[in-house]
Design a protein around this motif. Structure first.
Motif, short mmCIF file in Angstrom:
data_model
loop_
_atom_site.label_atom_id
_atom_site.label_comp_id
_atom_site.label_asym_id
_atom_site.label_seq_id
_atom_site.Cartn_x
_atom_site.Cartn_y
_atom_site.Cartn_z
N ALA A 43 6.09 -14.18 -3.15
CA ALA A 43 6.92 -13.09 -2.65
C ALA A 43 6.25 -11.73 -2.84
CB ALA A 43 8.28 -13.10 -3.35
N SER A 44 4.95 -11.70 -3.12
CA SER A 44 4.27 -10.44 -3.48
C SER A 44 4.17 -9.45 -2.33
CB SER A 44 2.88 -10.74 -4.01
OG SER A 44 2.02 -11.20 -2.99
N MET A 45 4.37 -9.91 -1.08
CA MET A 45 4.28 -8.99 0.06
C MET A 45 5.63 -8.82 0.76
SD MET A 45 1.38 -7.52 0.32
CE MET A 45 1.47 -6.88 1.99
N GLY A 68 -8.69 0.40 7.26
CA GLY A 68 -8.11 1.70 6.96
C GLY A 68 -7.08 1.61 5.85
N ARG A 69 -6.77 2.73 5.24
CA ARG A 69 -5.76 2.76 4.20
C ARG A 69 -4.42 2.37 4.81
NH1 ARG A 69 -5.85 7.92 2.96
NH2 ARG A 69 -7.85 7.67 1.91
N GLY A 70 -3.72 1.45 4.15
CA GLY A 70 -2.46 0.95 4.68
C GLY A 70 -2.57 -0.37 5.39
N ASP A 71 -3.80 -0.76 5.77
CA ASP A 71 -4.00 -2.05 6.42
C ASP A 71 -3.64 -3.19 5.46
OD1 ASP A 71 -4.84 -1.77 9.10
OD2 ASP A 71 -6.87 -1.21 8.47
N ILE A 72 -3.04 -4.25 6.00
CA ILE A 72 -2.84 -5.48 5.25
C ILE A 72 -4.01 -6.40 5.57
CG2 ILE A 72 -1.34 -7.47 4.89
CD1 ILE A 72 0.99 -5.73 5.88
N VAL A 73 -4.60 -6.98 4.54
CA VAL A 73 -5.77 -7.82 4.74
C VAL A 73 -5.61 -9.16 4.03
CG1 VAL A 73 -7.40 -5.95 5.12
CG2 VAL A 73 -6.96 -6.72 2.79
N VAL A 74 -6.12 -10.21 4.67
CA VAL A 74 -6.30 -11.51 4.03
C VAL A 74 -7.75 -11.55 3.59
CG1 VAL A 74 -6.37 -14.00 4.42
CG2 VAL A 74 -4.54 -12.63 5.42
N PHE A 75 -7.98 -11.96 2.33
CA PHE A 75 -9.35 -11.87 1.81
C PHE A 75 -9.65 -13.02 0.86
CE2 PHE A 75 -6.55 -9.64 -1.05
CZ PHE A 75 -7.01 -9.92 -2.33
N ILE A 112 -3.43 -12.15 0.11
CA ILE A 112 -3.03 -11.15 1.09
C ILE A 112 -2.44 -9.95 0.34
CG2 ILE A 112 -0.81 -12.34 1.42
CD1 ILE A 112 -0.85 -11.23 4.33
N LYS A 113 -2.97 -8.77 0.62
CA LYS A 113 -2.51 -7.54 -0.03
C LYS A 113 -2.69 -6.38 0.94
CE LYS A 113 -1.85 -9.67 -3.99
NZ LYS A 113 -0.47 -9.98 -4.44
N ARG A 114 -2.24 -5.19 0.50
CA ARG A 114 -2.37 -3.99 1.32
C ARG A 114 -3.44 -3.07 0.72
NH1 ARG A 114 1.15 -1.75 5.05
NH2 ARG A 114 2.85 -3.16 4.38
N ILE A 115 -4.24 -2.47 1.58
CA ILE A 115 -5.27 -1.53 1.13
C ILE A 115 -4.62 -0.20 0.75
CG2 ILE A 115 -7.31 -0.20 1.78
CD1 ILE A 115 -8.05 -2.43 3.70
N ILE A 116 -4.81 0.19 -0.51
CA ILE A 116 -4.31 1.48 -0.99
C ILE A 116 -5.47 2.47 -1.15
CG2 ILE A 116 -3.10 2.65 -2.87
CD1 ILE A 116 -1.33 0.79 -1.19
#
Length: 226
Positions: A43-45, A68-75, A112-116
């Motif tokens: 549930a982290s996102m 870009g800042r705010g993008d969600i990325v799978v990594f 999966i997280k968001r770029i801050i």
């Protein structure tokens, strides 16, 4: 003279087997180059992605331009979020890989997280209003899980070249860059570990919807992109 005849049943099974092999090969090619399917294991996102969602991930979005800042990325989190030598043995690793490939389970090394924070950014938590600041500017975060604070953990980091500072939207349930400040790499994920961007929720069907790229991401890539 007797003549042998090919049995229709054998021909049919060979055709089916060949079709299945070709389908797997074509699917593998598509998923390795353009689009892939991933399972959301936690549930982290939230609230955007819920545990159990299946998402379609574009592998090409960030080839045409920087993140870009705010993008969600799978990594791929190996070497940053996950140990380099993680594994449960060849059999369990294989079964886990199959489940991950068909979208039934999450990958041990995929996150999966968001770029801050982008390379060169100075990210601080928090200012007097309890908000994140990036390069001295307060960061608007409309995507945060309702009721969550920006972060209970205080930090001040400068993102090195080629790295990203990543956080989950459900901050109280997300293990992210904050959790790895004392580890090698300081919780910063290499840019080249980014697999792609989620573009659509495809399961469950009642949540079938496109995932838009944040407007802020397009305005922060030219100056700060890797």
């Amino acid at each position: 003279m007797e003549h042998t005849k090919r049995q229709p049943g054998k021909l049919g099974w060979r055709f089916v087997l060949l079709a299945m092999v070709l389908a797997v090969l074509i699917s593998g090619l598509i998923r390795s180059m353009w689009l892939d399917v991933y399972y959301i294991p936690s549930a982290s996102m939230e609230p955007l992605f819920r545990e159990g969602d299946r998402i379609l991930v574009s592998r090409t979005d960030f080839r045409a331009g920087p993140v870009g800042r705010g993008d969600i990325v799978v990594f791929d989190g190996r070497g940053s979020f996950a140990p380099l030598n993680s594994g449960q043995g060849p059999v369990l690793d294989f079964l886990g890989g199959v489940g991950h490939w068909i979208g039934l389970s999450g990958g041990e090394n995929t996150f999966i997280k968001r770029i801050i924070g982008l390379p060169g950014d100075h990210v601080i938590c928090c200012d007097g209003a309890g908000k994140l600041t990036v390069n001295g500017q307060q960061l608007a975060e409309p995507y945060l899980y309702p009721g969550d604070s920006t972060s209970e953990q205080k930090f001040s980091v400068i993102v090195p070249p080629g790295r990203l500072w990543l956080m989950g939207d459900h901050r109280s349930l997300s293990a992210d860059s904050r959790s790895l400040l004392g580890a090698p790499g300081g919780g910063m994920v290499p840019r080249d570990r980014v697999i792609g961007r989620p573009v659509r929720i495809i399961w469950p069907l009642d949540r079938f919807t496109a995932v838009a790229r944040p407007a802020e991401a397009a305005t922060t890539t030219a100056k700060n992109g890797p």
